[in-house]
Design an enzyme around this catalytic site. Structure first.
Site: not given
Ligand SMILES: *Cc1c(COP(=O)(O)O)cnc(C)c1O
Length: 415
Positions: A191, A219, A250
């Site tokens: 990320s 991602h 996302k």
């Molecule tokens: C954003 C993210 C999460 C957390 O997800 P949310 O639904 O925002 O709590 C977990 N793992 C990774 C790699 C992320 O980028």
């Protein structure tokens, strides 16, 4: 507690952070927590009354505000209202939850799926439900904070290996007793850096050393693979992940998290994971929005193609302008600045020219590797991307970032 006079550790921590934020704000270098007032078409948003190109969004396929998804959410409110009747296990399960979990299982090529209230909660609860005292959890050093927290919470022996280094993973696996229970966990796309895990070798090692494999696809869903189904599709290795984790916040424009896998595993998590049993179900509008979003991805394959084309244009364009984009191959594009101050200054220059980017600084990334963490989406148009890169280039020259310094700094740090 009187914050003005008390002097315990909590107060010290509060004062340290409050002062840092105040200093940055005074220097006009504080860019976090800025409210977006409206979303507009073409990857643009309204911030502080100004329309800006959005280069910090995780909505990789540009699905926020999609009419079909909005409509599904509205219909769910009409049908179910805005809340649930509590936790899933008791009265909280709605038909839309079951539909969503079937949709996810289909999309991810798994037998079943279970959802939780966030991706963060998903990693915490799933890792700590699956492994515990006496077991081993083996984690890439750059894994997301929610994975790290899940590993710590589990009570299993927490073993970390050098980022994306499969020789390091193998030597860790070798050093663990062969009869011990092992869970290997990694992000598919990292990320902060946008690089992709060496998946084929990781899968082979898990098979060789008899370890469970959990991959966080926050991602990569919508980003990797011809139809956006993620890393298994990208490498053409269907069905090799034991625990396929993802988020609904996302590419999927909702909120929540999930894991998909074998039916028995999912049934087990439904009856053993504390975030499922002790925390309320997803609100119906969000469940319906997520359910529709997976269908839109399959119905509108041009979005994945456009994201790929935009990513190419952005990456090639930044490199041609002399920026160091590190190891990224995806829609997360680090633009290396060097020291924290430079990343803040770069952000200010870009935002003043209506390009909304955000800085990532230490301790989120190592000292000297502060960067803009730009993201590209399918909502952007080619001429806007060109414009954003020109703004970044001008700022890079002005601040001396485009003199080869950051790359050199990075090299020095690696040695
Ligand atoms: C954003 C993210 C999460 C957390 O997800 P949310 O639904 O925002 O709590 C977990 N793992 C990774 C790699 C992320 O980028």
């Amino acid at each position: 507690m009187d914050l003005a006079t008390a002097n315990d550790n909590v107060v010290k921590r509060i004062h340290y952070m409050v002062n840092r934020v105040r200093q940055l704000t005074e220097q006009q270098l504080y860019f976090y927590n800025q409210p977006i007032q409206e979303i507009r078409g073409g990857g643009r948003v309204l911030v502080n009354g100004r329309e800006m190109g959005m280069y910090a969004s995780y909505s990789y396929l540009g699905l926020i505000g999609h009419p079909r998804i909005n409509k599904a959410a509205q219909e769910a409110i009409e049908k179910y209202g805005t809340g649930t009747h509590g936790v899933r296990t008791l009265a909280g399960t709605l038909t839309i939850h079951d539909e969503l979990e079937e949709t996810i299982a289909d999309f991810r090529g798994a037998e079943a799926a279970v959802t939780f209230s966030s991706g963060y909660a998903t990693n915490l609860t799933v890792i700590s439900t699956l492994v515990g005292r006496g077991d081993y959890v083996i984690s890439d050093k750059y894994n997301h904070a929610s994975i790290v927290d899940g590993c710590l919470m589990s009570g299993a022996k927490f073993v970390r290996f050098r980022h994306n280094d499969m020789a390091a993973l193998e030597s860790r696996l070798k050093s663990i007793p062969s009869d011990a229970t092992k869970l290997v966990v990694a992000d598919s796309v990292f990320s902060m850096d946008g690089d992709i895990i060496d998946f084929p070798r990781m899968v082979a090692l898990c098979q060789q050393y008899n370890a469970w494999l959990m991959i966080d696809e926050a991602h990569s869903v919508g980003v990797l693979g011809k139809t956006g189904r993620g890393i298994e599709e990208h490498f053409d290795m269907p069905g090799v992940i034991d625990i396929k984790m993802g988020t609904l916040s996302k590419t999927i424009p909702s909120v929540g998290g999930y894991v998909a896998g074998k039916k028995e595993l999912i049934d087990y998590l439904r009856h053993a994971s504390r975030a499922y049993i002790f925390s309320a179900a997803l609100p119906p509008a969000q469940a319906a929005a997520a359910n529709e979003a997976f269908k839109v991805i399959l119905d509108e394959p041009w979005r994945v193609e456009k994201l790929n084309a935009n990513t190419r244009q952005f990456l090639d364009g930044l490199k041609a302008r002399g920026f160091d984009t590190m190891q990224t191959e995806t829609a997360i594009v680090p633009v290396l600045c060097g020291q924290d101050d430079l990343a803040f200054a770069m952000t200010r220059e870009c935002q003043q020219k209506d390009v909304f980017v955000l800085p990532v600084v230490s301790p989120a990334v190592p000292q000297g590797l502060a960067r803009l963490r730009a993201t590209i989406t399918a909502a952007h148009e080619s001429d806007e991307i060109e414009h954003a890169m020109n703004v970044m280039e001008a700022a890079g020259h002005k601040l001396g970032i485009l003199q080869g310094t950051p790359a050199q700094a990075a090299e020095t740090l690696k040695r």
